[in-house]
Design a protein around this motif. Structure first.
Motif, PDB file in Angstrom:
ATOM      1  N   PRO A  76      -3.326  -1.874   5.628  1.00 53.27           N
ATOM      2  CA  PRO A  76      -4.767  -1.870   4.901  1.00 53.27           C
ATOM      3  C   PRO A  76      -5.790  -2.678   6.090  1.00 53.27           C
ATOM      4  CG  PRO A  76      -3.532  -3.504   3.710  1.00 53.27           C
ATOM      5  CD  PRO A  76      -2.596  -2.779   4.626  1.00 53.27           C
ATOM      6  N   VAL A  99       0.736  -1.064  -0.008  1.00 56.37           N
ATOM      7  CA  VAL A  99      -0.027   0.053   0.057  1.00 56.37           C
ATOM      8  C   VAL A  99       0.933   1.366  -0.181  1.00 56.37           C
ATOM      9  CG1 VAL A  99      -1.647   1.221   1.434  1.00 56.37           C
ATOM     10  CG2 VAL A  99      -1.950  -1.166   1.031  1.00 56.37           C
ATOM     11  N   TYR A 111       0.055   2.534   7.361  1.00 61.36           N
ATOM     12  CA  TYR A 111      -0.392   2.078   6.030  1.00 61.36           C
ATOM     13  C   TYR A 111      -0.932   0.969   6.037  1.00 61.36           C
ATOM     14  CZ  TYR A 111       1.669   6.470   3.932  1.00 61.36           C
ATOM     15  OH  TYR A 111       1.807   7.635   3.718  1.00 61.36           O
ATOM     16  N   ALA A 114      -2.131   2.844  -2.647  1.00 61.89           N
ATOM     17  CA  ALA A 114      -3.410   2.163  -2.659  1.00 61.89           C
ATOM     18  C   ALA A 114      -4.708   2.673  -1.904  1.00 61.89           C
ATOM     19  CB  ALA A 114      -3.585   0.654  -2.430  1.00 61.89           C
ATOM     20  N   GLU A 115      -4.226   3.485  -0.778  1.00 61.73           N
ATOM     21  CA  GLU A 115      -5.034   3.931   0.085  1.00 61.73           C
ATOM     22  C   GLU A 115      -6.147   5.160  -0.576  1.00 61.73           C
ATOM     23  OE1 GLU A 115      -1.543   6.854   0.282  1.00 61.73           O
ATOM     24  OE2 GLU A 115      -2.107   4.804   0.199  1.00 61.73           O
TER      25      GLU A 115
END
Length: 662
Positions: free
Chosen positions: A429, A294, A427, A299-300
């Protein structure tokens, strides 16, 4: 006849000297004051393990030392601790820490609490348990079912997203109540209450809860922001599939990939137990890999939710956060009691399982005290409910732990994480946490145990499946109540409808056994032998009277159809009757009258000490005739046959028919 000197009753009778085989005596127990009897009963009920025996015949100073060692077992084994044990515990502690850190964060989210509380709860409670616990293998921390229960029950009172501060304070309060209740159960030696949660109940409830937990993780897998607070499968699936337009494929792909990785790691560890460390390290490995992925792909920004900032530092005090406001106190007490019962059942069951594998004993009541103090301390240091976790304990056991120092090592590893590593989880997920939870829950769904219950005991299977269906299709509370209700109903049925067996003689022996079980056992001509397989209380006295009447009717019909000797004696084998109340004594009087009315004779065999004492005080022994109480069924049959021959001789001489007309 009665012997005033030794308090026994002879098996000889007034119709002549008894045969040699029937010359033994049934002893009447010596009189005992009510207070002494009550004290002995309470001691056996509450102190079956006699924890005070270690203090007998010890000087005062030694008693103090032993008392401290009893409360804090670490004082007993600590001085003997060796470097070799530390090496094993160090490896085990680091291994379970790698599992506890991701699971702690995941389970806190499951309870609708800040993720940092999962790490807090893996620091203080293990240290407390290491000093007070008696299990060498139990790994302490947050548990999935307890987290789900707390989130569900408190969520019906306060919305965690709308008022997170109040929700957090109620979670601490519920944990405090759970600790008080656990400690009270242990101090007052009431651990037997947990025994009402049968294995079938626990299997069904835990499997149902694991199913619900897994389904709720679909929210994290597909990346939904809003989700139902209900736990039943219908509400969960409706919430998932009515928001298909909000699904995030990036989150779904990531979740499925890591779930596959975790399941594969678990499968490899099961196939080859020596590779247990693969399954143990898989959750932390998943967290690290997902966090790195991530971070570098951002990807956030594309629909993958992340944990965000975690506060650095060890547990802050939460004493002032305990909320005893009357408006919410009922909910906190209810949540605390329910969650503590489930946590105790799981924790003690796990501890006992591993103790049996290593051939040592753990004190259930003492474990409750340790759990209670652990949760009280936890509630005052920003922790929520903790117990013995099965997955972490299994890893701890397989890693070769020797003592509870492994819990101390785990706690220190968590402390290091809290002080220095929490920024690294920014970070991480949320979807990987959902995958970790689902993977852990799949190991709790024990379908093999359910199949075993089906093959062995259909009623236990019914209890199990009822608990499962209740949890999955209604709610956790309803499933638990249904399962416990069925278990209690079964206990009541055992008491209210005890077995009565017809005994027959095994050929070429003096042994008498159940005719239905032993096909070669034969009826004794003219004698019906009945065995009562339960204490006689008000709940079963009417049933036993009616059942014995039916046995007598059936036996007389059988003899009439076969043209055999008419029934003359009813022998009651009371070896299994440990106690009797006044309703039971009244029932025996009624049976005696019924038997007399039919022209038969009632004979008793081997009543227990408590039964003999009450029969004597109620004058029933005088009613039945003290000479008609025998030590064994064989002696009773010999005496009855002796009288039958005497009656036959008398009948031939003067035509009389029944022995009681002699």
């Amino acid at each position: 006849m009665g012997n005033a000197d030794d308090g026994t009753y002879s098996s000889s009778n007034k119709y002549g000297s008894a045969p040699a085989a029937a010359s033994h005596r049934v002893a009447l127990p010596p009189p005992m004051p009510f207070v002494t009897s009550l004290r002995n009963t309470l001691k056996e009920t509450l102190f079956p393990d006699d924890p005070l025996r270690r203090f007998k015949n010890q000087p005062p100073r030694r008693k103090v030392v032993l008392g401290l060692q009893y409360l804090f077992p670490i004082l007993e084994w600590g001085p003997r601790y060796t470097l070799d044990s530390f090496k094993s515990d160090l490896i085990s502690g680091i291994t379970i820490a790698s599992l506890a850190i991701p699971q702690g964060i995941s389970y806190a989210k499951l309870a609708n609490l800040p993720p940092i509380l999962g790490l807090y709860s893996s620091f203080v409670p293990p240290l407390v348990y290491a000093m007070m616990g008696s299990s060498r293998d139990l790994a302490v921390g947050t548990v999935a079912v307890g987290s789900l229960l707390m989130g569900t029950m408190l969520g019906t009172v306060v919305n965690a997203s709308e008022d997170p501060k109040l929700y957090l304070h109620l979670a601490f309060t519920a944990t405090f109540v759970a600790g008080l209740f656990e400690a009270a159960l242990g101090i007052f030696r009431l651990g037997f209450i947990i025994d009402f949660l049968s294995q079938a109940t626990i299997v069904g409830f835990m499997s149902g809860a694991a199913t619900v937990v897994s389904l709720q993780q679909l929210k994290g897998i597909v990346g939904l922001d809003h989700f139902t607070h209900a736990t039943d499968i219908v509400s969960v699936m409706r919430s998932v599939f009515t928001q298909t337009h909000k699904w995030r494929w990036e989150s779904g792909v990531l979740g499925c990939v890591f779930l596959f990785f975790l399941i594969l790691a678990r499968h490899l560890s099961k196939k080859k137990p020596k590779l247990f460390w693969i399954s143990a390290m898989a959750p932390l490995t998943s967290v690290i890999m997902a966090t790195i992925l991530v971070y570098f792909t951002h990807a956030e920004k594309h629909g993958v939710q992340v944990i965000g900032e975690l506060k650095r530092g060890i547990n802050p005090s939460s004493v002032k956060d305990l909320n005893f406001d009357s408006k919410y106190l009922t909910a906190a007490i209810k949540t605390g009691i329910v969650t503590c019962i489930i946590a105790l059942a799981e924790g003690i069951a796990v501890g006992r399982s591993f103790a049996m594998l290593k051939n040592y004993h753990i004190d259930g009541n003492k474990e409750m005290i340790a759990f209670g103090i652990m949760n009280i301390a936890g509630s005052c240091s920003s922790c929520y409910l903790t117990s013995g976790a099965f997955s972490r304990s299994a890893v701890n056991f397989n890693a070769g732990c020797k003592t509870m120092v492994s819990n101390i090592v785990m706690a220190l590893a968590v402390m290091f994480t809290l002080l220095f590593l929490t920024p690294l989880f920014y970070y991480t997920p949320i979807v990987v946490l959902s995958s970790i939870i689902i993977s852990a829950m799949l190991g709790i769904i024990d379908y093999d145990a359910a199949i075993h219950l089906w093959h062995v005991d259909k009623f236990d299977f019914l209890v199990c499946i009822t608990a499962y269906i209740g949890v999955v299709f209604a709610s956790i509370e309803i499933g638990l109540v249904l399962a416990i209700g069925l278990s209690l109903m079964r206990v009541l049925l055992f008491v209210a409808r005890p077995k009565t067996l017809v005994l027959g003689n095994i050929p070429d022996s003096k042994v008498y056994r159940d005719i239905d079980q032993y096909q070669n056992a034969s009826h004794v001509p003219g004698i019906l032998i009945l065995e009562i397989d339960s204490p006689i209380y008000f709940a079963n006295s009417n049933y036993l009277r009616e059942r014995m009447s039916r046995w007598i009717d059936d036996e007389e019909d059988r003899l009439k159809s076969l043209g055999e000797t008419s029934l003359q004696y009813i022998v009651l084998d009371m070896s299994a009757v440990g106690n009797i109340d006044t309703s039971g004594i009244s029932m025996l009087n009624e049976v005696k009258k019924m038997v007399d009315y039919r022209g038969l004779k009632l004979v008793m065999v081997n009543p227990g000490a408590e039964v003999m004492k009450k029969l004597n005080k109620s004058k029933f022994l005088e009613t039945i005739g003290q000479e008609w109480i025998f030590l064994t069924v064989g002696e009773a049959v010999v005496a009855c046959n002796y009288m039958l021959h005497s009656c036959t001789h008398k009948m031939n001489s003067d035509g009389s028919h029944k022995y009681n007309n002699v």
